[in-house]
Motif scaffolding. Sequence first.
Motif, PDB file in Angstrom:
ATOM      1  N   GLN A 198       7.474   7.867  39.172  1.00 24.93           N
ATOM      2  CA  GLN A 198       8.828   8.218  38.611  1.00 24.93           C
ATOM      3  C   GLN A 198       9.552   6.887  38.103  1.00 24.93           C
ATOM      4  OE1 GLN A 198      10.082  10.708  38.081  1.00 24.93           O
ATOM      5  NE2 GLN A 198       9.881  12.538  39.661  1.00 24.93           N
ATOM      6  N   ALA A 199       9.202   5.602  38.705  1.00 21.17           N
ATOM      7  CA  ALA A 199       9.717   4.447  38.108  1.00 21.17           C
ATOM      8  C   ALA A 199       9.142   3.890  36.853  1.00 21.17           C
ATOM      9  CB  ALA A 199       9.460   3.279  39.230  1.00 21.17           C
ATOM     10  N   PHE A 200       7.981   4.270  36.639  1.00 23.89           N
ATOM     11  CA  PHE A 200       7.454   4.237  35.157  1.00 23.89           C
ATOM     12  C   PHE A 200       7.985   4.938  34.344  1.00 23.89           C
ATOM     13  CE2 PHE A 200       4.019   6.134  32.472  1.00 23.89           C
ATOM     14  CZ  PHE A 200       3.906   5.089  31.610  1.00 23.89           C
ATOM     15  N   SER A 201       8.394   6.450  34.804  1.00 21.31           N
ATOM     16  CA  SER A 201       9.081   7.316  33.648  1.00 21.31           C
ATOM     17  C   SER A 201      10.535   6.590  33.482  1.00 21.31           C
ATOM     18  CB  SER A 201       9.009   8.650  34.145  1.00 21.31           C
ATOM     19  OG  SER A 201       9.756   9.420  33.354  1.00 21.31           O
ATOM     20  N   VAL A 202      10.828   6.568  34.399  1.00 18.25           N
ATOM     21  CA  VAL A 202      12.625   5.826  34.252  1.00 18.25           C
ATOM     22  C   VAL A 202      12.641   4.588  33.341  1.00 18.25           C
ATOM     23  CG1 VAL A 202      14.565   4.873  35.475  1.00 18.25           C
ATOM     24  CG2 VAL A 202      13.215   7.058  36.435  1.00 18.25           C
ATOM     25  N   VAL A 203      11.735   3.606  33.807  1.00 25.61           N
ATOM     26  CA  VAL A 203      11.563   2.407  32.723  1.00 25.61           C
ATOM     27  C   VAL A 203      11.227   2.737  31.230  1.00 25.61           C
ATOM     28  CG1 VAL A 203      10.352   0.495  32.205  1.00 25.61           C
ATOM     29  CG2 VAL A 203      10.949   1.014  34.457  1.00 25.61           C
ATOM     30  N   CYS A 204      10.404   3.878  31.318  1.00 26.10           N
ATOM     31  CA  CYS A 204      10.032   4.197  29.841  1.00 26.10           C
ATOM     32  C   CYS A 204      11.269   4.895  28.905  1.00 26.10           C
ATOM     33  CB  CYS A 204       8.699   5.036  29.529  1.00 26.10           C
ATOM     34  SG  CYS A 204       7.346   4.293  30.079  1.00 26.10           S
ATOM     35  N   LEU A 205      11.968   5.647  30.089  1.00 25.01           N
ATOM     36  CA  LEU A 205      13.049   6.292  29.366  1.00 25.01           C
ATOM     37  C   LEU A 205      14.184   5.157  28.962  1.00 25.01           C
ATOM     38  CD1 LEU A 205      15.232   8.734  29.100  1.00 25.01           C
ATOM     39  CD2 LEU A 205      15.678   8.512  31.487  1.00 25.01           C
ATOM     40  N   LEU A 206      14.573   4.160  29.687  1.00 20.67           N
ATOM     41  CA  LEU A 206      15.405   3.239  29.188  1.00 20.67           C
ATOM     42  C   LEU A 206      14.906   2.494  28.017  1.00 20.67           C
ATOM     43  CD1 LEU A 206      16.276   1.719  32.716  1.00 20.67           C
ATOM     44  CD2 LEU A 206      17.615   3.265  31.561  1.00 20.67           C
ATOM     45  N   VAL A 207      13.837   2.208  27.900  1.00 17.93           N
ATOM     46  CA  VAL A 207      13.471   1.652  26.693  1.00 17.93           C
ATOM     47  C   VAL A 207      13.509   2.578  25.599  1.00 17.93           C
ATOM     48  CG1 VAL A 207      11.181   0.550  25.815  1.00 17.93           C
ATOM     49  CG2 VAL A 207      11.780   0.196  28.093  1.00 17.93           C
ATOM     50  N   SER A 208      12.997   3.733  25.832  1.00 20.37           N
ATOM     51  CA  SER A 208      12.987   4.558  24.581  1.00 20.37           C
ATOM     52  C   SER A 208      14.349   4.883  24.296  1.00 20.37           C
ATOM     53  CB  SER A 208      12.612   5.870  25.253  1.00 20.37           C
ATOM     54  OG  SER A 208      12.597   6.963  24.013  1.00 20.37           O
ATOM     55  N   ALA A 209      15.632   5.004  25.192  1.00 21.71           N
ATOM     56  CA  ALA A 209      16.891   5.149  24.876  1.00 21.71           C
ATOM     57  C   ALA A 209      17.414   3.872  24.007  1.00 21.71           C
ATOM     58  CB  ALA A 209      17.746   5.514  25.973  1.00 21.71           C
ATOM     59  N   PHE A 210      17.190   2.665  24.466  1.00 25.23           N
ATOM     60  CA  PHE A 210      17.431   1.478  24.111  1.00 25.23           C
ATOM     61  C   PHE A 210      16.924   1.558  22.293  1.00 25.23           C
ATOM     62  CE2 PHE A 210      16.132  -3.104  22.885  1.00 25.23           C
ATOM     63  CZ  PHE A 210      17.411  -3.443  22.858  1.00 25.23           C
ATOM     64  N   ALA A 211      15.761   1.847  22.074  1.00 18.93           N
ATOM     65  CA  ALA A 211      15.089   2.038  20.813  1.00 18.93           C
ATOM     66  C   ALA A 211      16.114   3.076  19.986  1.00 18.93           C
ATOM     67  CB  ALA A 211      13.516   2.101  20.892  1.00 18.93           C
ATOM     68  N   LEU A 212      16.011   4.102  20.674  1.00 19.95           N
ATOM     69  CA  LEU A 212      16.868   5.058  19.931  1.00 19.95           C
ATOM     70  C   LEU A 212      18.343   4.796  19.448  1.00 19.95           C
ATOM     71  CD1 LEU A 212      17.021   8.333  18.949  1.00 19.95           C
ATOM     72  CD2 LEU A 212      17.795   9.096  21.152  1.00 19.95           C
ATOM     73  N   VAL A 213      19.063   4.032  20.154  1.00 16.12           N
ATOM     74  CA  VAL A 213      20.216   3.881  19.925  1.00 16.12           C
ATOM     75  C   VAL A 213      20.176   2.791  18.650  1.00 16.12           C
ATOM     76  CG1 VAL A 213      22.515   2.746  20.745  1.00 16.12           C
ATOM     77  CG2 VAL A 213      21.340   4.225  22.199  1.00 16.12           C
ATOM     78  N   GLY A 214      19.256   1.943  18.815  1.00 16.50           N
ATOM     79  CA  GLY A 214      19.250   0.773  17.996  1.00 16.50           C
ATOM     80  C   GLY A 214      18.701   1.466  16.367  1.00 16.50           C
ATOM     81  N   SER A 215      17.849   2.347  16.259  1.00 17.15           N
ATOM     82  CA  SER A 215      17.430   3.127  15.097  1.00 17.15           C
ATOM     83  C   SER A 215      18.672   3.803  14.902  1.00 17.15           C
ATOM     84  CB  SER A 215      16.352   3.804  15.416  1.00 17.15           C
ATOM     85  OG  SER A 215      16.364   4.977  16.257  1.00 17.15           O
ATOM     86  N   ILE A 216      19.317   4.515  15.475  1.00 11.18           N
ATOM     87  CA  ILE A 216      20.635   5.171  14.916  1.00 11.18           C
ATOM     88  C   ILE A 216      21.560   4.192  14.406  1.00 11.18           C
ATOM     89  CG2 ILE A 216      22.518   6.681  15.429  1.00 11.18           C
ATOM     90  CD1 ILE A 216      20.703   7.922  17.511  1.00 11.18           C
ATOM     91  N   GLU A 217      21.884   3.012  15.041  1.00  5.46           N
ATOM     92  CA  GLU A 217      22.766   2.168  14.462  1.00  5.46           C
ATOM     93  C   GLU A 217      22.126   1.682  13.180  1.00  5.46           C
ATOM     94  OE1 GLU A 217      24.396  -1.808  13.556  1.00  5.46           O
ATOM     95  OE2 GLU A 217      22.434  -1.483  14.161  1.00  5.46           O
ATOM     96  N   GLY A 218      20.939   1.436  13.064  1.00  9.33           N
ATOM     97  CA  GLY A 218      20.163   0.726  11.764  1.00  9.33           C
ATOM     98  C   GLY A 218      20.235   1.594  10.690  1.00  9.33           C
ATOM     99  N   LEU A 219      20.170   2.995  10.987  1.00  6.96           N
ATOM    100  CA  LEU A 219      20.567   4.032   9.877  1.00  6.96           C
ATOM    101  C   LEU A 219      22.098   4.113   9.286  1.00  6.96           C
ATOM    102  CD1 LEU A 219      18.100   7.369  10.894  1.00  6.96           C
ATOM    103  CD2 LEU A 219      17.973   5.861   8.740  1.00  6.96           C
ATOM    104  N   VAL A 220      22.772   3.980  10.242  1.00  5.76           N
ATOM    105  CA  VAL A 220      24.207   4.093  10.053  1.00  5.76           C
ATOM    106  C   VAL A 220      24.483   2.897   9.234  1.00  5.76           C
ATOM    107  CG1 VAL A 220      26.719   4.113  10.964  1.00  5.76           C
ATOM    108  CG2 VAL A 220      24.910   5.618  11.800  1.00  5.76           C
ATOM    109  N   THR A 221      23.971   1.832   9.466  1.00  6.92           N
ATOM    110  CA  THR A 221      24.307   0.505   9.046  1.00  6.92           C
ATOM    111  C   THR A 221      23.723   0.618   7.614  1.00  6.92           C
ATOM    112  OG1 THR A 221      24.492  -0.439  10.956  1.00  6.92           O
ATOM    113  CG2 THR A 221      24.204  -1.842   9.260  1.00  6.92           C
ATOM    114  N   GLN A 222      22.715   1.040   7.431  1.00  6.28           N
ATOM    115  CA  GLN A 222      21.782   0.879   5.941  1.00  6.28           C
ATOM    116  C   GLN A 222      22.608   1.941   4.964  1.00  6.28           C
ATOM    117  OE1 GLN A 222      19.807  -0.841   4.596  1.00  6.28           O
ATOM    118  NE2 GLN A 222      18.189  -1.375   5.869  1.00  6.28           N
ATOM    119  N   LYS A 223      23.288   3.141   5.414  1.00  6.28           N
ATOM    120  CA  LYS A 223      23.856   4.188   4.832  1.00  6.28           C
ATOM    121  C   LYS A 223      25.267   3.541   4.348  1.00  6.28           C
ATOM    122  CE  LYS A 223      24.010   8.016   3.046  1.00  6.28           C
ATOM    123  NZ  LYS A 223      23.042   8.491   1.962  1.00  6.28           N
ATOM    124  N   LEU A 224      25.976   2.836   5.397  1.00  7.12           N
ATOM    125  CA  LEU A 224      27.227   2.607   4.986  1.00  7.12           C
ATOM    126  C   LEU A 224      27.037   1.295   4.146  1.00  7.12           C
ATOM    127  CD1 LEU A 224      28.953   3.011   8.518  1.00  7.12           C
ATOM    128  CD2 LEU A 224      28.967   4.479   6.433  1.00  7.12           C
TER     129      LEU A 224
END
Length: 458
Positions: A431-457
């Motif tokens: 469960q700890a393994f899953s939670v840590v991977c969730l946090l890393v995945s969420a961090f990468a997801l937010v950054g990739s969305i920010e990158g797409l928006v920044t590139q588009k704008l």
Amino acid sequence: MAVLDLDGGCGCDDDGRRPRRGGTAWTCAAHVITAVIGSGVLSLAWSVAQLGWAAGPACMLCLALVTYVSAALLADCYRRGDPEKGLPRNRCYTDAVRAYLGKKHTWACGSLQFVSLYGCGVAYTITTATSIRAILKANCYHKHGYNAPCSYDGSYYMLVFGAAQLFLSFIPDFHDMAWLSVVAAVMSFSYAFIGLGLGLATTITNGTIKGSTTGVPMRTPVQKIWRVSQAIGDIAFAYPYSLILLEIQDTLKSPPAENKTMKRASMISILVTTFFYLCCGCFGYAAFGSDAPGNLLTGFGFYEPYWLIDFANACIILHLLGGYQVYSQPIFQFADRFFAERFPDSGFVNDFHTVRVPCLPPWRLNLLRVCFRTLYVASTTAVAVAFPYFNEVLALLGALNFWPLAIYFPVEMYFIQRNVARWSARWLVLQAFSVVCLLVSAFALVGSIEGLVTQKLG
């Protein structure tokens, strides 16, 4: 000494299916390596550049370890019970989710799977257009010099690629053609090795190793955080193979138990892939430092030999022409089955019409297929034209699917398959393994969305 034929000489497997499976750890490892090494390898030099010499290789090693743990958990879920007892098999990922977690989880898994497959179609459209432009630019620079205004519109080539995919989508049984996977595999290894070789050669020519411990400097800490998150998403896109693991495992002969063979094959393939990724990413960063391009073969870190750049990009184009169909056919098949079950009496859905084209064999076309596949290809092309950003799209796909498909479902299915007690030591660790991977995945997801928006704008 005579060999006892347990299947009565029928050539059947342990569940009565034909033909009998004959795969080994080495054939399994070959399937995994062929499937995993693809266009994601081209962004690794850029990813290492964002993370630096300290965090870049460390991130690759960590994701390799996470991928192996995920693969080992999923391999144990192949049999619905003790792997040594030959109990019923889960022949694909969604079968396993349905067997262990139920219908609701199956719908969620299927939706994420289709989003991943659709996203690969978008990414392949972007990458192919970029490679076509790279060939034209390499030839232009070679002829007119590196300061020549060699500029080409990528949208036009995305439309050309979309038109080609629309044609290929109507070839009957295209996804079953063995030559398609062979060609795609040869092409992917060709351009990946060329990228690796050019990076190594450039590093030797430079006589120095470029780059820094912390990676590309940014104007503000927030910008650096976003770049790091996108780099993690790109690396996450390049590694996991959970969606195809059980299909590959279903080719393995038994005994020994398939999960044991699969774990061994996963270890072999991940070691080979990680070594290859480290070489591509690190040599690319060593060659170009902070100027490492987002796509190693199209960002014009390399200009010469121009013919080799042309050949590598031609390999990418041929690989992705077939790869798009490989990833799209499961969606096409699902749509065919879904509408046929919902509307069994509809001529639009079920009737086929023969079309004869000179110099080609007769085609059997269905109006539903024509409409659905045309809309599908058109939509992937439209999204690619709207968001033609290679690194950001790969990061988004990697972050979006990494935790649910590669971590959450395998962990939850493993708990049921192995009857892991809640709050036991193994349960807490996973469960700890899953939670840590969730946090890393969420961090990468937010950054990739920010990158797409920044590139588009921008």
